[in-house]
Write a protein that holds these residues in place. Structure first.
Motif, PDB file in Angstrom:
ATOM      1  N   LYS A 163     -31.188 -15.015  -8.204  1.00  0.00           N
ATOM      2  CA  LYS A 163     -29.861 -15.581  -8.433  1.00  0.00           C
ATOM      3  C   LYS A 163     -29.613 -16.622  -7.348  1.00  0.00           C
ATOM      4  O   LYS A 163     -29.889 -16.368  -6.169  1.00  0.00           O
ATOM      5  CB  LYS A 163     -28.788 -14.499  -8.405  1.00  0.00           C
ATOM      6  CG  LYS A 163     -27.446 -14.969  -8.957  1.00  0.00           C
ATOM      7  CD  LYS A 163     -26.500 -13.805  -9.199  1.00  0.00           C
ATOM      8  CE  LYS A 163     -25.216 -14.270  -9.871  1.00  0.00           C
ATOM      9  NZ  LYS A 163     -24.279 -13.146 -10.137  1.00  0.00           N
ATOM     10  N   VAL A 164     -29.096 -17.769  -7.749  1.00  0.00           N
ATOM     11  CA  VAL A 164     -28.840 -18.854  -6.812  1.00  0.00           C
ATOM     12  C   VAL A 164     -27.349 -19.164  -6.828  1.00  0.00           C
ATOM     13  O   VAL A 164     -26.775 -19.441  -7.889  1.00  0.00           O
ATOM     14  CB  VAL A 164     -29.635 -20.126  -7.156  1.00  0.00           C
ATOM     15  CG1 VAL A 164     -29.554 -21.129  -6.006  1.00  0.00           C
ATOM     16  CG2 VAL A 164     -31.089 -19.799  -7.473  1.00  0.00           C
ATOM     17  N   TYR A 165     -26.734 -19.097  -5.659  1.00  0.00           N
ATOM     18  CA  TYR A 165     -25.316 -19.394  -5.512  1.00  0.00           C
ATOM     19  C   TYR A 165     -25.148 -20.750  -4.829  1.00  0.00           C
ATOM     20  O   TYR A 165     -25.871 -21.056  -3.879  1.00  0.00           O
ATOM     21  CB  TYR A 165     -24.615 -18.344  -4.639  1.00  0.00           C
ATOM     22  CG  TYR A 165     -24.668 -16.930  -5.160  1.00  0.00           C
ATOM     23  CD1 TYR A 165     -23.616 -16.407  -5.906  1.00  0.00           C
ATOM     24  CD2 TYR A 165     -25.754 -16.110  -4.887  1.00  0.00           C
ATOM     25  CE1 TYR A 165     -23.647 -15.097  -6.369  1.00  0.00           C
ATOM     26  CE2 TYR A 165     -25.799 -14.808  -5.347  1.00  0.00           C
ATOM     27  CZ  TYR A 165     -24.744 -14.304  -6.088  1.00  0.00           C
ATOM     28  OH  TYR A 165     -24.782 -13.014  -6.544  1.00  0.00           O
ATOM     29  N   ALA A 166     -24.181 -21.521  -5.297  1.00  0.00           N
ATOM     30  CA  ALA A 166     -23.840 -22.779  -4.636  1.00  0.00           C
ATOM     31  C   ALA A 166     -22.664 -22.514  -3.709  1.00  0.00           C
ATOM     32  O   ALA A 166     -21.545 -22.299  -4.157  1.00  0.00           O
ATOM     33  CB  ALA A 166     -23.470 -23.835  -5.674  1.00  0.00           C
ATOM     34  N   ALA A 167     -22.911 -22.481  -2.417  1.00  0.00           N
ATOM     35  CA  ALA A 167     -21.868 -22.124  -1.452  1.00  0.00           C
ATOM     36  C   ALA A 167     -20.812 -23.213  -1.365  1.00  0.00           C
ATOM     37  O   ALA A 167     -21.097 -24.402  -1.508  1.00  0.00           O
ATOM     38  CB  ALA A 167     -22.498 -21.888  -0.085  1.00  0.00           C
ATOM     39  N   LEU A 168     -19.568 -22.769  -1.123  1.00  0.00           N
ATOM     40  CA  LEU A 168     -18.436 -23.679  -0.964  1.00  0.00           C
ATOM     41  C   LEU A 168     -17.795 -23.437   0.397  1.00  0.00           C
ATOM     42  O   LEU A 168     -17.896 -22.333   0.945  1.00  0.00           O
ATOM     43  CB  LEU A 168     -17.400 -23.444  -2.064  1.00  0.00           C
ATOM     44  CG  LEU A 168     -17.872 -23.703  -3.496  1.00  0.00           C
ATOM     45  CD1 LEU A 168     -16.845 -23.195  -4.486  1.00  0.00           C
ATOM     46  CD2 LEU A 168     -18.139 -25.181  -3.712  1.00  0.00           C
ATOM     47  N   PRO A 169     -17.107 -24.442   0.960  1.00  0.00           N
ATOM     48  CA  PRO A 169     -16.477 -24.257   2.269  1.00  0.00           C
ATOM     49  C   PRO A 169     -15.463 -23.117   2.288  1.00  0.00           C
ATOM     50  O   PRO A 169     -15.370 -22.372   3.251  1.00  0.00           O
ATOM     51  CB  PRO A 169     -15.788 -25.614   2.523  1.00  0.00           C
ATOM     52  CG  PRO A 169     -16.549 -26.580   1.687  1.00  0.00           C
ATOM     53  CD  PRO A 169     -16.984 -25.824   0.479  1.00  0.00           C
ATOM     54  N   ASP A 170     -14.683 -22.993   1.201  1.00  0.00           N
ATOM     55  CA  ASP A 170     -13.689 -21.923   1.119  1.00  0.00           C
ATOM     56  C   ASP A 170     -13.843 -21.247  -0.231  1.00  0.00           C
ATOM     57  O   ASP A 170     -13.366 -21.737  -1.246  1.00  0.00           O
ATOM     58  CB  ASP A 170     -12.270 -22.485   1.276  1.00  0.00           C
ATOM     59  CG  ASP A 170     -11.213 -21.377   1.285  1.00  0.00           C
ATOM     60  OD1 ASP A 170     -11.584 -20.202   1.149  1.00  0.00           O
ATOM     61  OD2 ASP A 170     -10.018 -21.696   1.421  1.00  0.00           O
ATOM     62  N   GLU A 171     -14.518 -20.111  -0.242  1.00  0.00           N
ATOM     63  CA  GLU A 171     -14.809 -19.439  -1.495  1.00  0.00           C
ATOM     64  C   GLU A 171     -13.705 -18.473  -1.911  1.00  0.00           C
ATOM     65  O   GLU A 171     -13.824 -17.773  -2.916  1.00  0.00           O
ATOM     66  CB  GLU A 171     -16.154 -18.716  -1.385  1.00  0.00           C
ATOM     67  CG  GLU A 171     -17.302 -19.697  -1.166  1.00  0.00           C
ATOM     68  CD  GLU A 171     -18.661 -19.023  -1.032  1.00  0.00           C
ATOM     69  OE1 GLU A 171     -18.717 -17.777  -1.125  1.00  0.00           O
ATOM     70  OE2 GLU A 171     -19.655 -19.742  -0.836  1.00  0.00           O
ATOM     71  N   ALA A 172     -12.617 -18.433  -1.141  1.00  0.00           N
ATOM     72  CA  ALA A 172     -11.493 -17.569  -1.507  1.00  0.00           C
ATOM     73  C   ALA A 172     -10.670 -18.195  -2.629  1.00  0.00           C
ATOM     74  O   ALA A 172      -9.969 -17.492  -3.352  1.00  0.00           O
ATOM     75  CB  ALA A 172     -10.610 -17.319  -0.281  1.00  0.00           C
TER      76      ALA A 172
END
Length: 203
Positions: A64-73
């Protein structure tokens, strides 16, 4: 044939190969906060951060590949599932399927951040005006709202006895376009304040 990635060393080497397939400037790094299984961080040449993970050790070729974001909330993290057929295949699926989702999520996150920044500025202006009308008030920042608390000992100077406190609590809403007020204290003081509030004003 899917690759069987059963050790962290094998997974790290595979992630390095995926990074090279994505971009010559890609690099990888440990991802110790992922506790479910094997994982590796990939940072591509454009600054996008990906989390390459193996969520189920009973299916070691399923990644599984996630695209990280600065604010995932604020925005759900986009992700794709992919089979570890080869590093080239995984990189191709990331480019074909995940990067578009990543761009959309990043744009939405940027819009939300800009809106919240504008709201915070408006809220701060209102809070400053309220605090200016209540000298000595205490300002407390909460999530997307501001609380202003003013208290005054209503006893005449030097008088002993139970403390009598006039108090006002003002909450400024998220956008700064509304406030709620709660007042308590001596009836005459509160009635005077209510009378002033009810008095017609000229725009």
């Amino acid at each position: 044939m899917p690759q069987e990635l059963t050790t962290q060393e094998q997974f790290d080497a595979f992630a390095d190969d995926v990074a090279r397939e994505l971009n010559t400037h890609c690099r990888t790094a440990p991802l110790p906060e992922y506790a479910r299984g094997l994982a590796r961080l990939i940072v591509d040449g454009d600054g996008r951060t990906l989390r390459l993970c193996q969520p189920d050790d009973e299916q070691p070729s399923r990644l599984k590949v996630y695209a990280a974001l600065p604010d995932e909330a604020q925005v759900q993290t986009p992700s794709i599932r992919v089979t570890a057929i080869s590093a080239h295949h995984v990189a191709r699926e990331i480019t074909r399927r995940l990067y578009l989702l990543h761009a959309e999520a990043a744009e939405l996150a940027g819009q939300i951040a800009a809106r919240q920044q504008a709201e915070a500025g408006a809220r701060a202006a209102v809070a400053e005006a309220v605090a200016g009308a209540l000298p000595g008030a205490r300002i407390e920042e909460e999530y997307r709202r501001t609380r202003i608390i003013w208290q005054h000992d209503a006893r005449p100077p030097g008088q002993q006895g139970p403390v009598r406190v006039d108090s006002v609590c003002v909450i400024v809403g998220a956008s700064g376009e509304s406030v709620s007020v709660e007042a308590s204290g001596r009836p005459a003081r509160v009635i005077s304040m209510l009378a002033g509030f009810a008095r017609p004003t000229r725009e």
